[in-house]
Design a protein around this motif. Structure first.
Motif, mmCIF file in Angstrom:
data_model
loop_
_atom_site.group_PDB
_atom_site.id
_atom_site.type_symbol
_atom_site.label_atom_id
_atom_site.label_comp_id
_atom_site.label_asym_id
_atom_site.label_seq_id
_atom_site.Cartn_x
_atom_site.Cartn_y
_atom_site.Cartn_z
ATOM 1 N N HIS A 53 6.365 -6.108 7.320
ATOM 2 C CA HIS A 53 5.569 -6.208 6.087
ATOM 3 C C HIS A 53 4.995 -4.823 5.774
ATOM 4 O O HIS A 53 4.393 -4.195 6.638
ATOM 5 N N VAL A 54 5.197 -4.371 4.569
ATOM 6 C CA VAL A 54 4.800 -3.025 4.179
ATOM 7 C C VAL A 54 3.419 -3.038 3.537
ATOM 8 O O VAL A 54 3.138 -3.852 2.650
ATOM 9 N N VAL A 55 2.584 -2.140 4.007
ATOM 10 C CA VAL A 55 1.247 -1.946 3.444
ATOM 11 C C VAL A 55 1.155 -0.489 2.996
ATOM 12 O O VAL A 55 1.192 0.422 3.824
ATOM 13 N N GLU A 56 1.081 -0.265 1.715
ATOM 14 C CA GLU A 56 1.008 1.109 1.224
ATOM 15 C C GLU A 56 -0.369 1.685 1.512
ATOM 16 O O GLU A 56 -1.396 1.043 1.291
ATOM 17 N N LEU A 59 -3.505 7.895 5.514
ATOM 18 C CA LEU A 59 -4.529 8.150 6.514
ATOM 19 C C LEU A 59 -5.661 9.021 5.980
ATOM 20 O O LEU A 59 -6.771 9.015 6.524
ATOM 21 N N LEU A 60 -5.405 9.769 4.917
ATOM 22 C CA LEU A 60 -6.398 10.695 4.378
ATOM 23 C C LEU A 60 -7.378 10.028 3.422
ATOM 24 O O LEU A 60 -8.378 10.646 3.036
ATOM 25 N N ASP A 61 -7.128 8.790 3.035
ATOM 26 C CA ASP A 61 -7.954 8.115 2.040
ATOM 27 C C ASP A 61 -8.929 7.139 2.676
ATOM 28 O O ASP A 61 -8.668 6.591 3.755
ATOM 29 N N ASP A 62 -10.041 6.900 1.999
ATOM 30 C CA ASP A 62 -10.983 5.882 2.442
ATOM 31 C C ASP A 62 -10.275 4.534 2.541
ATOM 32 O O ASP A 62 -9.421 4.207 1.694
ATOM 33 N N SER A 67 -4.952 -1.182 -0.737
ATOM 34 C CA SER A 67 -5.487 -1.884 -1.907
ATOM 35 C C SER A 67 -6.343 -3.072 -1.484
ATOM 36 O O SER A 67 -6.214 -3.596 -0.368
ATOM 37 N N GLN A 68 -7.198 -3.517 -2.393
ATOM 38 C CA GLN A 68 -8.041 -4.668 -2.096
ATOM 39 C C GLN A 68 -7.206 -5.926 -1.866
ATOM 40 O O GLN A 68 -7.536 -6.752 -1.017
ATOM 41 N N ASP A 69 -6.101 -6.041 -2.602
ATOM 42 C CA ASP A 69 -5.231 -7.207 -2.396
ATOM 43 C C ASP A 69 -4.643 -7.210 -0.985
ATOM 44 O O ASP A 69 -4.609 -8.251 -0.323
ATOM 45 N N ASP A 70 -4.186 -6.028 -0.537
ATOM 46 C CA ASP A 70 -3.615 -5.948 0.811
ATOM 47 C C ASP A 70 -4.689 -6.140 1.881
ATOM 48 O O ASP A 70 -4.432 -6.756 2.927
ATOM 49 N N ASN A 111 -12.456 1.861 10.991
ATOM 50 C CA ASN A 111 -13.222 1.127 9.976
ATOM 51 C C ASN A 111 -12.399 0.002 9.355
ATOM 52 O O ASN A 111 -12.918 -1.096 9.103
ATOM 53 N N VAL A 112 -11.119 0.276 9.125
ATOM 54 C CA VAL A 112 -10.251 -0.768 8.576
ATOM 55 C C VAL A 112 -10.071 -1.890 9.594
ATOM 56 O O VAL A 112 -10.103 -3.077 9.240
ATOM 57 N N ALA A 113 -9.889 -1.538 10.859
ATOM 58 C CA ALA A 113 -9.739 -2.559 11.897
ATOM 59 C C ALA A 113 -10.948 -3.488 11.923
ATOM 60 O O ALA A 113 -10.804 -4.715 12.055
#
Length: 349
Positions: A53-56, A59-62, A67-70, A111-113
């Motif tokens: 499954h691809v998540v666009e 690493l340099l972005d907040d 995306s909020q949907d992903d 932070n994403v984790a």
């Protein structure tokens, strides 16, 4: 399991995806470069494509640019996050970029984790976060050490950032040494480390073939120093073992228990490349080199600290991990080194 991976299209990440999909895990790949993604799909059997499954993102972005949907899809879905992405550069002029990707990028991944409620975070670091020390322990090294280069320093700081999240995530760190090709096939997708040396010798062979005389070239590499080479499939074994048997808050050295000396490595290089007109000599001999030889040695200067220093790595934790996972530890012999050299030749020709 559902597993999110950064750096999935890289040399290490691609093999990690292969291993995880072979176990029928669903892998979610943070991808910036679609072209590299196409190459990854070609390494997978068609019946495994539905597990990818691809998540666009970037690493340099907040929030890694997701995306909020992903983020909504990932939340309460991801069990484990592997953070393998990094920027490997020893160039001091790129210090800001190295730290932005390797340290700040790791913080963004953490932070994403936490944001998506992942349970476990497995961070891929490097065995060389110990600075100029000659013994590496499976513990955090101080951030005020004398580091060999910016890359090592950034990865040391990143390790501290990972361990600071132990109260919110099950975190583990895997520290590979110098990654080379597959131990069985010799296949590799890297130009770093050993492959810089292989390319130098390969080009010397071509140069010698164009000359009427038969020169013997000298490269500045310490004969008796050991180089801690680890095949990529061994590192994958450690990462896979950590998934099922890793202990939170633990650091694992994916290092070679009996690393070869540079003399042993060059014996395989000479044999594998069928070229005996190259010798390795001590840095003490540098003043005796010809101008031509000095120029030939310039590309190897970046590896000087690695070719001139034997490091002893503690492997207590990784030995226990491999035993728990019923995985065989690494044994590197001359035949394996030859397979690595032949793998380089196959990729070059």
């Amino acid at each position: 399991m559902n597993i999110l991976i950064t750096g999935a299209t890289g040399f290490l990440g691609t093999q990690l995806v292969q291993t995880l999909t072979n176990e029928q895990h669903h892998v979610y790949l943070l991808v910036r470069n679609r072209q590299k993604l196409d190459a990854l799909y070609k390494t997978l059997p068609s019946d495994k494509h539905d597990l990818v499954h691809v998540v666009e993102g970037n690493l340099l972005d907040d929030q890694l640019g997701v995306s909020q949907d992903d983020l909504h899809v990932l939340t309460d879905t991801i069990d484990v996050m592997y953070h393998t992405a990094a920027y490997l550069s020893f160039d001091e002029d790129e210090r800001d970029r190295v730290f932005d990707i390797n340290l700040e990028g790791t913080k963004r991944a953490l932070n994403v984790a936490k944001l998506i409620n992942a349970q476990t975070f497995i961070h891929v670091s490097t065995a060389y976060t110990l600075g100029e020390a000659t013994t590496g322990y499976e513990t955090l090294h101080p951030t005020d050490a004398n580091f060999v280069n910016t890359y090592e320093e950034s990865k040391c700081y990143a390790e501290h950032a990972v361990m600071n999240e132990q109260d919110k995530l099950n975190v583990m760190i895997v520290r590979p040494a110098i990654i080379i090709g597959d131990s069985e096939t010799g296949e590799a997708d890297t130009t770093f480390g050993l492959y810089g040396i292989l390319r130098t010798v390969y080009l010397l062979k071509k140069r010698a073939a164009r000359r009427a005389d038969s020169p013997v070239y000298r490269l500045l590499i310490e004969q008796d120093t050991v180089s801690n080479l680890v095949p990529v499939n061994f590192v994958i074994n450690v990462l896979h073992a950590a998934l099922h048997h890793g202990q939170p808050g633990t650091i694992y050295h994916a290092t070679n228990p009996n690393p070869p000396t540079n003399g042993e490595i060059f014996a395989a290089i000479r044999e594998g490349l069928d070229f005996n007109q190259v010798n390795i000599v001590s840095y003490d001999e540098q003043e005796n080199l010809t101008d031509e030889e000095l120029r030939l040695n310039q590309p190897l200067e970046v590896f000087k600290q690695y070719l001139n220093r034997s490091i002893l790595f503690d492997r207590t934790n990784v030995t226990s991990l491999l035993k728990a996972a019923n995985k065989v530890d690494l044994t590197m012999d001359h035949a394996m080194l030859l397979r690595i050299v032949h793998g380089f030749l196959n990729e070059t020709s």
